[in-house]
Write a protein that holds these residues in place. Structure first.
Motif, PDB file in Angstrom:
ATOM      1  N   GLU A  47     -28.787 -15.075   1.391  1.00 58.59           N
ATOM      2  CA  GLU A  47     -28.323 -16.016   2.402  1.00 58.59           C
ATOM      3  C   GLU A  47     -27.077 -15.495   3.108  1.00 58.59           C
ATOM      4  N   ALA A  48     -26.191 -14.853   2.359  1.00 57.00           N
ATOM      5  CA  ALA A  48     -24.995 -14.271   2.979  1.00 57.00           C
ATOM      6  C   ALA A  48     -25.396 -13.231   4.023  1.00 57.00           C
TER       7      ALA A  48
ATOM      8  N   LEU B  51     -28.194 -13.181   5.708  1.00 58.61           N
ATOM      9  CA  LEU B  51     -28.773 -13.915   6.841  1.00 58.61           C
ATOM     10  C   LEU B  51     -27.691 -14.496   7.748  1.00 58.61           C
ATOM     11  N   HIS B  52     -26.551 -14.836   7.167  1.00 59.04           N
ATOM     12  CA  HIS B  52     -25.420 -15.368   7.951  1.00 59.04           C
ATOM     13  C   HIS B  52     -24.575 -14.239   8.546  1.00 59.04           C
ATOM     14  N   ASP B  53     -24.970 -12.991   8.342  1.00 54.24           N
ATOM     15  CA  ASP B  53     -24.285 -11.821   8.893  1.00 54.24           C
ATOM     16  C   ASP B  53     -23.025 -11.447   8.122  1.00 54.24           C
ATOM     17  N   ALA B  54     -23.016 -11.688   6.809  1.00 53.62           N
ATOM     18  CA  ALA B  54     -21.905 -11.224   5.972  1.00 53.62           C
ATOM     19  C   ALA B  54     -22.148  -9.763   5.614  1.00 53.62           C
ATOM     20  N   GLN B  55     -21.070  -9.046   5.357  1.00 54.07           N
ATOM     21  CA  GLN B  55     -21.170  -7.640   4.985  1.00 54.07           C
ATOM     22  C   GLN B  55     -21.275  -7.447   3.482  1.00 54.07           C
TER      23      GLN B  55
ATOM     24  N   PRO C   1     -15.748  -8.160   9.994  1.00 51.56           N
ATOM     25  CA  PRO C   1     -16.576  -8.163   8.784  1.00 51.56           C
ATOM     26  C   PRO C   1     -16.110  -9.224   7.789  1.00 51.56           C
ATOM     27  N   VAL C   2     -17.078  -9.874   7.153  1.00 48.26           N
ATOM     28  CA  VAL C   2     -16.798 -10.907   6.165  1.00 48.26           C
ATOM     29  C   VAL C   2     -17.486 -10.536   4.858  1.00 48.26           C
ATOM     30  N   ILE C   3     -16.715 -10.613   3.782  1.00 46.83           N
ATOM     31  CA  ILE C   3     -17.246 -10.398   2.440  1.00 46.83           C
ATOM     32  C   ILE C   3     -16.940 -11.653   1.626  1.00 46.83           C
TER      33      ILE C   3
END
Length: 128
Positions: free
Chosen positions: A100-101, A103-107, A85-87
């Motif tokens: 956009e975050a 859409l890039h698969d950020a949590q 997971p990325v925050i």
């Protein structure tokens, strides 16, 4: 186990070229039992991610490598099938950036320290 080894379930990689700005939040997370590792660049972050497992990655958006370097890091991670997971913890918190975050698969994406802590805690309650 040596005192310098932490279980991956409690390790966070924080990617930011100015880590001192985040010390109070990092100290709060460490008091909650997390171990924070730091990377000053996307390149170093990708090396650390290839050698270690992390509970989550916290990243700023802009670094000397580029103003959208956070997205570059996340896209590189997903491109090599790293689902950590990325925050994003960035100074700008606009609805367009949040969208956009996602859409890039950020949590998550925030500029608020309390919300960042809530996002980390929420990750702990969700099965991965």
């Amino acid at each position: 186990m040596t005192p310098y080894r932490y279980e991956s379930g409690r390790r966070i990689l924080w990617v930011d070229d100015r880590p001192n700005d985040n010390r109070p939040i990092a100290a709060h997370l460490e008091r909650r039992g997390f171990h924070i590792s730091y990377a000053l660049s996307t390149g170093l972050a990708l090396v650390l991610l290839s050698k270690n497992k992390y509970f989550a990655v916290i990243s700023d958006m802009g670094r000397p490598e580029g103003i959208r370097e956070g997205f570059h890091l996340l896209d590189s991670m997903r491109g090599r099938d790293d689902q950590t997971p990325v925050i994003f913890y960035a100074s700008l918190d606009a609805p367009a950036l949040r969208e956009e975050a996602a859409l890039h698969d950020a949590q998550g994406c925030t500029n608020n320290s309390a919300e960042l802590i809530q996002l980390i805690e929420k990750l702990g309650n969700c099965p991965r």
